[in-house]
Design a protein around this motif. Structure first.
Motif, PDB file in Angstrom:
ATOM      1  N   ILE A 148       0.834  -1.208   0.000  1.00  0.00           N
ATOM      2  CA  ILE A 148       0.000   0.000   0.000  1.00  0.00           C
ATOM      3  C   ILE A 148       0.865   1.254   0.000  1.00  0.00           C
ATOM      4  O   ILE A 148       1.805   1.385   0.794  1.00  0.00           O
ATOM      5  CB  ILE A 148      -0.952   0.001   1.208  1.00  0.00           C
ATOM      6  N   GLN A 149       0.531   2.186  -0.880  1.00  0.00           N
ATOM      7  CA  GLN A 149       1.259   3.457  -0.961  1.00  0.00           C
ATOM      8  C   GLN A 149       0.803   4.412   0.140  1.00  0.00           C
ATOM      9  O   GLN A 149      -0.374   4.431   0.497  1.00  0.00           O
ATOM     10  CB  GLN A 149       0.994   4.136  -2.299  1.00  0.00           C
ATOM     11  N   LYS A 150       1.718   5.226   0.632  1.00  0.00           N
ATOM     12  CA  LYS A 150       1.389   6.312   1.555  1.00  0.00           C
ATOM     13  C   LYS A 150       1.755   7.638   0.898  1.00  0.00           C
ATOM     14  O   LYS A 150       2.868   7.799   0.399  1.00  0.00           O
ATOM     15  CB  LYS A 150       2.145   6.157   2.873  1.00  0.00           C
ATOM     16  N   ARG A 151       0.831   8.586   0.918  1.00  0.00           N
ATOM     17  CA  ARG A 151       1.036   9.867   0.242  1.00  0.00           C
ATOM     18  C   ARG A 151       0.882  11.011   1.239  1.00  0.00           C
ATOM     19  O   ARG A 151      -0.022  11.006   2.090  1.00  0.00           O
ATOM     20  CB  ARG A 151       0.028  10.031  -0.899  1.00  0.00           C
ATOM     21  N   ASP A 152       1.770  12.015   1.083  1.00  0.00           N
ATOM     22  CA  ASP A 152       1.713  13.185   1.954  1.00  0.00           C
ATOM     23  C   ASP A 152       0.596  14.148   1.573  1.00  0.00           C
ATOM     24  O   ASP A 152       0.155  14.952   2.396  1.00  0.00           O
ATOM     25  CB  ASP A 152       3.049  13.944   1.902  1.00  0.00           C
ATOM     26  N   SER A 194      -9.324  11.558  -2.145  1.00  0.00           N
ATOM     27  CA  SER A 194      -8.933  10.191  -1.797  1.00  0.00           C
ATOM     28  C   SER A 194      -7.581   9.822  -2.403  1.00  0.00           C
ATOM     29  O   SER A 194      -7.368   9.947  -3.609  1.00  0.00           O
ATOM     30  CB  SER A 194      -9.998   9.213  -2.276  1.00  0.00           C
ATOM     31  N   ALA A 195      -6.684   9.329  -1.577  1.00  0.00           N
ATOM     32  CA  ALA A 195      -5.376   8.894  -2.063  1.00  0.00           C
ATOM     33  C   ALA A 195      -5.500   7.728  -3.040  1.00  0.00           C
ATOM     34  O   ALA A 195      -4.647   7.556  -3.920  1.00  0.00           O
ATOM     35  CB  ALA A 195      -4.501   8.489  -0.876  1.00  0.00           C
ATOM     36  N   ALA A 196      -6.556   6.945  -2.922  1.00  0.00           N
ATOM     37  CA  ALA A 196      -6.725   5.775  -3.796  1.00  0.00           C
ATOM     38  C   ALA A 196      -6.809   6.157  -5.263  1.00  0.00           C
ATOM     39  O   ALA A 196      -6.518   5.336  -6.139  1.00  0.00           O
ATOM     40  CB  ALA A 196      -7.970   4.995  -3.380  1.00  0.00           C
ATOM     41  N   ARG A 197      -7.178   7.392  -5.547  1.00  0.00           N
ATOM     42  CA  ARG A 197      -7.219   7.850  -6.940  1.00  0.00           C
ATOM     43  C   ARG A 197      -5.830   7.828  -7.579  1.00  0.00           C
ATOM     44  O   ARG A 197      -5.704   7.892  -8.798  1.00  0.00           O
ATOM     45  CB  ARG A 197      -7.807   9.263  -7.010  1.00  0.00           C
ATOM     46  N   CYS A 198      -4.797   7.721  -6.764  1.00  0.00           N
ATOM     47  CA  CYS A 198      -3.417   7.736  -7.268  1.00  0.00           C
ATOM     48  C   CYS A 198      -2.776   6.345  -7.239  1.00  0.00           C
ATOM     49  O   CYS A 198      -1.557   6.227  -7.439  1.00  0.00           O
ATOM     50  CB  CYS A 198      -2.571   8.686  -6.416  1.00  0.00           C
ATOM     51  N   LEU A 199      -3.558   5.294  -7.032  1.00  0.00           N
ATOM     52  CA  LEU A 199      -2.962   3.970  -6.812  1.00  0.00           C
ATOM     53  C   LEU A 199      -2.216   3.419  -8.029  1.00  0.00           C
ATOM     54  O   LEU A 199      -1.365   2.536  -7.902  1.00  0.00           O
ATOM     55  CB  LEU A 199      -4.018   2.978  -6.324  1.00  0.00           C
ATOM     56  N   ALA A 200      -2.552   3.924  -9.240  1.00  0.00           N
ATOM     57  CA  ALA A 200      -1.853   3.457 -10.441  1.00  0.00           C
ATOM     58  C   ALA A 200      -0.931   4.514 -11.032  1.00  0.00           C
ATOM     59  O   ALA A 200      -0.416   4.329 -12.138  1.00  0.00           O
ATOM     60  CB  ALA A 200      -2.873   3.009 -11.498  1.00  0.00           C
ATOM     61  N   ALA A 201      -0.718   5.616 -10.318  1.00  0.00           N
ATOM     62  CA  ALA A 201       0.098   6.699 -10.863  1.00  0.00           C
ATOM     63  C   ALA A 201       1.554   6.275 -11.079  1.00  0.00           C
ATOM     64  O   ALA A 201       2.192   6.688 -12.044  1.00  0.00           O
ATOM     65  CB  ALA A 201       0.039   7.915  -9.930  1.00  0.00           C
TER      66      ALA A 201
END
Length: 302
Positions: A77-81, A106-113
């Motif tokens: 799982i990614q963690k974003r600031d 939502s950070a999940a919008r960046c899960l494939a970035a």
């Protein structure tokens, strides 16, 4: 086949009615619900993981703690600031639910970035599970990267399972939703739609029409759920219909499809045949809808 079930999508803060005029805070989301039930249904030698992105705030940490306490692998799982997690509220009327959402950051919008991180997360999975919501929350360029990553994982031996879970409000427009879901169907070994959605958004006259359309798009097996009506299971060489046992007391239909998918896939992946897998899915969903909330901890899933 690798004994790892990996679900991908958005886990959210859930505010669920208690029946006493108040709300209880929890964590849920369509693919998370399926992962949670899959962990309960699969044998102990299977690993069940969840892949998403979260923030670094307190509620994100609470979410990660919940996932770990649920025996879900969270290492990828990614963690974003710059983001946090989304929130939704359930409203009930006669057992049917409606939702209000707060998810723009939502950070999940960046899960494939990050394509490299995504590929690493998918590596080694035996079954990769995702939904139409997983696709809908992604920017179009990330959606393309996600589907490319699925194709690569399949070439490496992974199986894929997809619930279209059609939610037009999350998409740019209805045409994009239909085109993206159809493209995703071609990447899937198991396609698990709900007929109510397919009727509303594709105009399918019957569940058989839905099955035929997804098979033509390239899906391996299509399992069409239809509430209390027959479940249709079709692949290139066969078609079967199964009537679920009736449920007399419906309290909350949240996660009915998610739990069905979990139990069906768990039974099938553990060597079950189609009839046994449909029975497992229908029995678990029938239990879940007799309780409030998406995740019902008191259920026996065997």
């Amino acid at each position: 086949m690798s004994l790892k079930f990996l679900a991908i999508g958005e886990c959210m803060v859930e505010m669920a009615p208690t029946g006493e005029g108040t709300y209880a805070m929890g964590f849920a989301g369509d693919t998370l619900n399926t992962a949670w039930y899959a962990r309960k249904c699969l044998p102990a030698d299977w690993t069940v993981g969840y892949y998403t992105a979260v923030g670094r705030d307190q509620v994100s940490e609470q979410m990660l703690s919940f996932l770990k306490e649920s025996d879900l692998e969270t290492a990828a799982i990614q963690k974003r600031d710059d983001r946090t997690v989304g929130l939704y509220m359930i409203q009930l009327k006669d057992g049917e639910r409606s939702f209000a959402y707060w998810r723009s950051q939502s950070a999940a919008r960046c899960l494939a970035a990050d394509g490299t991180h995504l590929a690493s997360a998918l590596s080694g999975a035996g079954l990769i599970y995702f939904s139409g919501i997983t696709l809908a929350i992604l920017p179009s360029e990330d959606r393309a990267k996600f589907l490319d990553a699925l194709r690569t994982a399949r070439k490496a031996g992974a199986k894929t399972a997809f619930d279209p879970n059609l939610r037009p409000r999350l998409w740019e427009d209805a045409d994009t939703m239909r085109a993206s879901v159809t493209e995703a169907a071609g990447c899937c070994d198991f396609l698990m739609p709900s007929f109510e959605d397919e009727l509303a958004h594709f105009g399918d006259a019957t569940p058989d029409v839905s099955a035929d359309r997804y098979l033509a798009a390239g899906a391996g097996m299509v399992v069409v759920k239809n509430g209390p009506e027959e479940v249709i299971c079709a692949d290139a060489g066969s078609r079967q219909a199964f009537q679920p046992a009736p449920v007399s007391s419906i309290v909350d239909t949240t996660a009915a499809g998610d739990s069905f998918n979990a139990a069906f896939l768990a039974k099938y992946l553990s060597g079950g045949d189609v009839p046994a897998s449909v029975d497992a899915g229908a029995r678990l969903a029938g239990k879940v809808i007799q309780h409030r909330g998406a995740l019902v901890a008191c259920l026996e899933t065997a």
